[in-house]
Every structure is written in C-alpha cells, then in structure tokens.
Design a protein around this motif. Structure first.
Motif, PDB file in Angstrom:
ATOM      1  N   MET A  71      16.946  61.880 -24.340  1.00  0.00           N
ATOM      2  CA  MET A  71      16.030  63.000 -24.081  1.00  0.00           C
ATOM      3  C   MET A  71      16.741  64.157 -23.380  1.00  0.00           C
ATOM      4  SD  MET A  71      13.441  61.801 -25.497  1.00  0.00           S
ATOM      5  CE  MET A  71      13.052  60.164 -26.109  1.00  0.00           C
ATOM      6  N   MET A  97      13.186  61.300 -34.069  1.00  0.00           N
ATOM      7  CA  MET A  97      13.027  62.706 -34.425  1.00  0.00           C
ATOM      8  C   MET A  97      13.157  63.552 -33.149  1.00  0.00           C
ATOM      9  SD  MET A  97      12.218  64.400 -37.197  1.00  0.00           S
ATOM     10  CE  MET A  97      12.083  66.190 -37.388  1.00  0.00           C
ATOM     11  N   HIS A  98      13.841  64.677 -33.260  1.00  0.00           N
ATOM     12  CA  HIS A  98      13.888  65.613 -32.140  1.00  0.00           C
ATOM     13  C   HIS A  98      13.738  67.021 -32.684  1.00  0.00           C
ATOM     14  CE1 HIS A  98      15.006  62.705 -29.084  1.00  0.00           C
ATOM     15  NE2 HIS A  98      15.969  62.248 -29.860  1.00  0.00           N
ATOM     16  N   HIS A 158       8.771  63.799 -25.086  1.00  0.00           N
ATOM     17  CA  HIS A 158      10.173  64.166 -24.880  1.00  0.00           C
ATOM     18  C   HIS A 158      10.331  65.291 -23.852  1.00  0.00           C
ATOM     19  CE1 HIS A 158      11.710  62.350 -28.938  1.00  0.00           C
ATOM     20  NE2 HIS A 158      10.767  61.605 -28.374  1.00  0.00           N
ATOM     21  N   MET A 163      13.483  66.690 -21.751  1.00  0.00           N
ATOM     22  CA  MET A 163      14.226  67.256 -22.873  1.00  0.00           C
ATOM     23  C   MET A 163      13.940  68.758 -22.938  1.00  0.00           C
ATOM     24  SD  MET A 163      14.809  65.507 -26.544  1.00  0.00           S
ATOM     25  CE  MET A 163      16.139  66.148 -27.584  1.00  0.00           C
TER      26      MET A 163
HETATM   27 CU   LIG Z   1      13.105  64.881 -28.657  1.00  0.00          CU
END
Ligand SMILES: [Cu+2]
Length: 170
Positions: A71, A97-98, A158, A163
């Motif tokens: 993160m 997924m980010h 996240h 993040m």
């Molecule tokens: Cu992410």
C-alpha cells in the motif's frame, strides 16, 4: 451512457451529489472504454485545481511510479515545476488492483469514501490510472497551478492504509 446514468442515480447520497456538482472529479466510464480512451480522446482542456490533461508531445519529464501491495507508492513525494507537463509511468508491482489518482486531498478523501460504498464503480479521467497487477499505465498531466496536491490509490481500503503521495508544485 444509459447504464452509467442509472448507476449514478442508484448511488444516491449527499456526498456523491456534492462531489458531482462541485467538481468534475467523478464521471463514469465503463470497463470496455478504459484502455482505449487515452489514444482516442482529444486532450481535455478542462482546468482542475491541480492542473489539466497534458499533451504527451510536450512532456518535459517522465516519472516512474511503482505501486505495491504494501500500500505504498514509490516515490511518494514529488516536486514539480509549475507549468511542466509530466508523463507518469505507473507500474503495479503487486498482485492486487491499484490505481493512481491525482487530485486535491479533499477530493481524494471524498472519492475514497464513495469508493468504499460502491467498490465496483468504474470511472476514468485523465488524472487517473487504473493498473492491473503486473501492468503499466500512463498519465500525462500538466501542473498549471502551484500548491500542494496529492495522489492516492482509491481501491477500497488502500487510501486509508496509507497509499497516498504528495506533489508539491512550485
Ligand atoms: Cu492500491
């Protein structure tokens, strides 16, 4: 756009309504439109608090940003000269997924809240890159205004896990 209109209606909520009317942050696209848009769409002239979509031909600087399942963005602190067009090459090194979404802290927080309530919501804007595991996407952005801005991953949980990164434009 019928599906997305229906979806917006079904979302409800003051926060979303406020976000929609107050800023162009949230507009909606479908997954199938996601990958082609940067090639096909003309460069938007819309001005945001943190700049505008950049012309890739005018990119002065390329910044590689890595995203991980820890993160974190690397690098997470960026300094950019006002007026510069930056090409971000955004790589997802994780298995989740980010995404990298550039904005003001206020807008990112609002957006993160909406995403928590509606995790399957799909949207796309020139200041965001949704990156599948192992993939790379690009954002080209011109920082026309000075100030302190942020970028965050708004996949539910996240952003809250840290993040988030900072961009200082001077
Ligand atoms: Cu992410």
């Amino acid at each position: 756009m019928t599906r997305s209109t229906d979806r917006i209606r079904s979302l409800g909520g003051l926060l979303l309504a406020a976000a929609l009317s107050a800023s162009p942050l949230l507009s909606y696209a479908h997954g199938d439109a996601k990958h082609g848009k940067k090639q096909a769409a003309p460069i938007s002239t819309e001005e945001h608090a943190f700049g505008r979509e950049g012309d890739p031909k005018k990119a002065k600087r390329t910044i590689r940003v890595d995203m991980s399942d820890a993160m974190r963005f690397t690098p997470a602190v960026l300094t950019i000269n006002r007026g510069d067009t930056v090409k971000f090459i955004v790589k997802n090194n994780g298995k989740l997924m980010h995404e990298m979404v550039i904005g003001t802290m206020k807008a990112l927080k609002e957006h993160a809240e909406v995403m928590k309530k509606h995790p399957t919501m799909e949207h796309d804007e020139p200041y965001m890159a949704h990156v599948a595991p192992g993939k790379t996407e690009t954002i080209v952005w011109q920082f026309t205004k000075g100030g302190e801005f942020h970028f965050g991953c708004l996949v539910p949980g996240h952003f809250e896990a840290g993040m988030v990164g900072k961009i200082t434009v001077k």
